[in-house]
Structures are given as C-alpha cells and as structure tokens.
Scaffold this motif. Structure first.
Motif, mmCIF file in Angstrom:
data_model
loop_
_atom_site.group_PDB
_atom_site.id
_atom_site.type_symbol
_atom_site.label_atom_id
_atom_site.label_comp_id
_atom_site.label_asym_id
_atom_site.label_seq_id
_atom_site.Cartn_x
_atom_site.Cartn_y
_atom_site.Cartn_z
ATOM 1 N N SER A 51 0.832 -1.209 0.000
ATOM 2 C CA SER A 51 0.000 0.000 0.000
ATOM 3 C C SER A 51 0.862 1.253 0.000
ATOM 4 O O SER A 51 0.555 2.231 -0.697
ATOM 5 N N PHE A 52 1.964 1.226 0.764
ATOM 6 C CA PHE A 52 2.872 2.376 0.780
ATOM 7 C C PHE A 52 3.548 2.552 -0.578
ATOM 8 O O PHE A 52 3.710 3.680 -1.064
ATOM 9 N N LEU A 53 3.931 1.438 -1.188
ATOM 10 C CA LEU A 53 4.532 1.494 -2.522
ATOM 11 C C LEU A 53 3.539 2.061 -3.531
ATOM 12 O O LEU A 53 3.894 2.901 -4.370
ATOM 13 N N HIS A 84 10.373 -4.118 -4.117
ATOM 14 C CA HIS A 84 10.422 -5.002 -2.944
ATOM 15 C C HIS A 84 11.197 -4.362 -1.798
ATOM 16 O O HIS A 84 10.931 -4.629 -0.623
ATOM 17 N N GLU A 85 12.160 -3.483 -2.128
ATOM 18 C CA GLU A 85 12.929 -2.795 -1.088
ATOM 19 C C GLU A 85 12.060 -1.783 -0.354
ATOM 20 O O GLU A 85 12.152 -1.641 0.878
ATOM 21 N N VAL A 86 11.214 -1.078 -1.085
ATOM 22 C CA VAL A 86 10.284 -0.126 -0.467
ATOM 23 C C VAL A 86 9.334 -0.858 0.476
ATOM 24 O O VAL A 86 9.094 -0.426 1.611
ATOM 25 N N VAL A 87 8.801 -1.988 0.006
ATOM 26 C CA VAL A 87 7.869 -2.780 0.820
ATOM 27 C C VAL A 87 8.566 -3.286 2.081
ATOM 28 O O VAL A 87 8.041 -3.162 3.195
ATOM 29 N N GLY A 88 9.764 -3.843 1.928
ATOM 30 C CA GLY A 88 10.498 -4.380 3.072
ATOM 31 C C GLY A 88 10.881 -3.307 4.075
ATOM 32 O O GLY A 88 10.804 -3.525 5.292
ATOM 33 N N ALA A 89 11.294 -2.134 3.567
ATOM 34 C CA ALA A 89 11.679 -1.039 4.452
ATOM 35 C C ALA A 89 10.481 -0.525 5.247
ATOM 36 O O ALA A 89 10.590 -0.212 6.436
ATOM 37 N N TYR A 90 9.338 -0.453 4.590
ATOM 38 C CA TYR A 90 8.121 -0.011 5.284
ATOM 39 C C TYR A 90 7.755 -0.998 6.397
ATOM 40 O O TYR A 90 7.405 -0.592 7.508
ATOM 41 N N ILE A 91 7.860 -2.284 6.113
ATOM 42 C CA ILE A 91 7.529 -3.300 7.114
ATOM 43 C C ILE A 91 8.517 -3.252 8.282
ATOM 44 O O ILE A 91 8.130 -3.397 9.448
ATOM 45 N N LEU A 92 9.798 -3.022 7.983
ATOM 46 C CA LEU A 92 10.790 -2.903 9.047
ATOM 47 C C LEU A 92 10.462 -1.708 9.949
ATOM 48 O O LEU A 92 10.531 -1.813 11.183
#
Length: 292
Positions: free
Chosen positions: A194-196, A212-220
């Motif tokens: 959703s953030f991406l 995938h980096e944007v998604v992973g960073a948001y989850i972190l």
C-alpha cells in the motif's frame, strides 16, 4: 469490585475504544495540518481515497487471523464476533502505551463469554506472529543494506523463510496457528505494498530503489514502531525510520508528504475497520433479538 468490573466489561472495552477514536481524531487533524493539499491534483486524491478504503476493508484479515489464533487456544467464535470485537478494540492502539487495544479486546472478549486465559494466550501468540512475520518480510529490503545481494535472491530468500516459518508453526503448534500466521503475513505484506502504491499514485521517483525494497523497508519501520514501548501505533517511530532509510533515494519534500499521507491512510483505514466492526456488532445484536 470484581463483580462490578465483570458486570461492566462491555462498557469498559467500549470506553477504551472511544478514547482511541478521540486520539484518532487528534492525529488526523495534526497530519492534515502539515500536508500541502495544493500539490495533489483531484484525480490523485480520488485514487488515494480508493486505496484507503481498500486498506480499511483488508483490515478484516486481522480479525480473521485472530479467529484462527483463538481456535488454536481451543476457543471457536464466529467471524462476525471476531470482526466486532477485534475492530472495536483495535482503535485503542492510538492511546499512549500501545497496549490498550489488547486490554480492550480482553474486556470485550470476556463480555462475550470468551475464556479469559484463552484471550491472554491469543494476545501472546498475536504479538509473536506479528514480530516474527514482520522480521521475515523485512528481509525484502536486505539489498538496501547489502547491495551484493540481488533483488531476486532477496525475494527468494524471503519466500524460503516464509515456507520454513509456516512449516515449523504447523509442526510444533497447530494448523490453526499456521493459518493465523499466513493471514497475518498477507496483511503485513499488503500494508507494505500500500505504501509502494501510494508512491506510485503520487508519481514520486524512488531513485535506484526496487519495489520489494520499499515494501520491506516499510515493514521494518512498522515492526520497530510496534516493539517500541510507549509509542501508540508506532506514531513518530515509523516515520523517522522511513525518512532515514529513503533519504538518499527520495527527495525530502516528496518523502515527507508520502510518509504523512501514509499515516493518514493507515489511521483512516483503522477507522473504516472500526465502522465495519460496529456494523457487525449491530447485525449480531439484531440477530440475537430476533432469535430471542
């Protein structure tokens, strides 16, 4: 005193939820005051509203995950009950302390004749699943910190970790908890996507970052906010982490606007989920009256 508390458990849980609504309104007002609305054309606002509505509806996954979590604790409830209890109590996470959603769920659950020990166990397992799931999905951003990993290897590694995680849960706990974990993983991943999508809607360049980096960073960032004591819904923590991780890839102005809108989206989505929960509660009450 104990009998008084038991008698008014439903009111106590609802009061905690109401306090969450009040804090929610304050947060929305604070964020809206810092956003330059004139920078966003009307068509993008429409897409943002649709994304927020979708996020709010998909919050139902959390209630379904909790239903399977309770089943692992030997308590079976209907989906209507899980949505009603989980959605109403969830807004209390915006209260300082970041624990009142669990207290509200405990009160509302007991008021609905759910075993108190099972509710406590479900809270424990929910926190475990949230932390483990967030940690596993955060590996999607490993290429930001260690560029020698390829995007494909990061995605493959994440999929392997998920498979191992769910297999171990099924083997050492139960299929019900594995189902709860899978649904929890799905919602956490959707939150990152959703953030991406918000960045895509705003047409903001993301430099050399991969999706995938944007998604992973948001989850972190979400995970760090979750485990930070005293941070209601990770407010402030998540935003600072995102600003740090994306500072070299996204301009400060674009990033600040996206981060603020991202928070507005999640807060508004939680309110939509709350309204859905109220409707489910009303339907449940109507059915009880008709069957009486």
């Amino acid at each position: 005193m104990i009998s008084f508390i038991k008698k008014h458990l439903n009111k106590i849980g609802s009061l905690l939820a109401l306090c969450g609504v009040l804090f929610l309104g304050i947060k929305l007002h604070t964020y809206s005051a810092n956003i330059s609305f004139n920078l966003i054309p009307i068509e993008k606002w429409c897409l943002f509203i649709l994304l927020t509505l979708a996020y709010g509806i998909l919050c139902l996954l959390n209630a379904i995950s909790w239903k399977y979590n309770l089943k692992h604790c030997h308590v079976t409830i209907k989906t209507l009950d899980s949505v009603s209890i989980y959605g109403v109590s969830q807004l209390a996470k915006y209260l300082p302390g970041n624990v009142f959603q669990f207290a509200g769920r405990q009160a509302l659950g007991m008021a609905n004749k759910i075993n108190a020990k099972a509710l406590v166990k479900s809270t424990f397992w929910e926190l475990v699943l949230l932390c483990l799931g967030g940690a596993i999905l955060s590996t999607l951003m490993i290429t930001i910190l260690t560029p020698f990993f390829t995007p494909a290897s990061a995605i493959i590694a994440t999929i392997i970790f998920i498979a191992i995680y769910l297999t171990l849960l099924k083997h050492f706990t139960s299929i019900q908890l594995a189902k709860a974990a899978f649904i929890n993983l799905a919602f956490t991943l959707i939150s990152g996507v959703s953030f991406l999508l918000l960045l895509k809607i705003l047409n903001f360049p993301i430099g050399n970052l991969q999706g995938h980096e944007v998604v992973g960073a948001y989850i972190l960032a979400w995970l760090i906010g979750l485990i930070t004591p005293g941070a209601p819904a990770g407010v402030g923590i998540r935003e600072v982490i995102l600003l740090y991780l994306f500072k070299d890839a996204i301009s400060n102005e674009d990033l600040l606007l996206t981060v603020l809108l991202g928070r507005v989206m999640t807060v508004s989505g939680d309110f939509i989920f709350y309204v859905i929960a109220l409707i489910c509660g009303y339907i449940k009450k109507s059915r009880s009256i008709n069957n009486a």
